[in-house]
Enzyme design. Structure first.
Site, PDB file in Angstrom:
ATOM      1  CB  CYS A 193      20.106 -22.315  -5.421  1.00  0.00           C
ATOM      2  SG  CYS A 193      21.588 -22.882  -4.570  1.00  0.00           S
ATOM      3  CB  CYS A 208      21.173 -25.593  -6.597  1.00  0.00           C
ATOM      4  SG  CYS A 208      20.752 -25.308  -4.863  1.00  0.00           S
TER       5      CYS A 208
END
Length: 140
Positions: A57, A60
């Site tokens: 991600c 993230c």
């Protein structure tokens, strides 16, 4: 804003959690570690911030260094990191629809939630929670 919703199964995981944990962030790899950390936080009177994240991600990865920085600044809070792919069943039980998702817990109960890699909002929520919790003596 700033969240991932699909899994990139073919992505290279060779960087596995390297930039995600550090500082005072505790990596949760089993349900038992999760339970132990929540029990420890309750015993010590600490609020828990749990970051449900994924190595593939992008948002993230962007928020991870900031999360680590927050963990070093706010030692009176327990910061946890859960990889949604490693603990997929557990993450599903928390109804994770996008990563990163941050849960704020007190005595194991949810007191707040933030979806997405919004650094100012994450800082704001942590500050708000700190301000709402009476100060407890630090343990050495």
């Amino acid at each position: 804003m700033g969240s991932c919703v699909s899994k990139g199964k073919g992505d290279d995981d060779s960087i596995h959690n390297v930039e995600f944990s550090g500082g005072n962030v505790h990596l949760v790899t089993t349900k038992e570690i999760w339970d132990d950390k929540l029990a420890e936080a309750a015993r010590d009177g600490k609020i828990v911030v749990a970051n449900f994240s994924a190595t593939w991600c992008g948002p993230c990865k962007i928020v991870a260094p900031f999360y680590i920085e927050l963990s070093e600044k706010h030692t009176n809070i327990m910061f946890l990191l859960v990889d949604v792919d490693e603990l997929s069943d557990f993450s599903s039980s928390w109804d994770i629809k996008a990563t990163p998702t941050f849960f704020f817990l007190k005595n194991g109960q949810q007191i707040g939630k933030l979806v997405g890699a919004n650094k100012p909002e994450l800082q704001k929520k942590i500050t708000s929670i700190i301000d709402s919790v009476p100060a407890s003596p630090q343990r050495s």
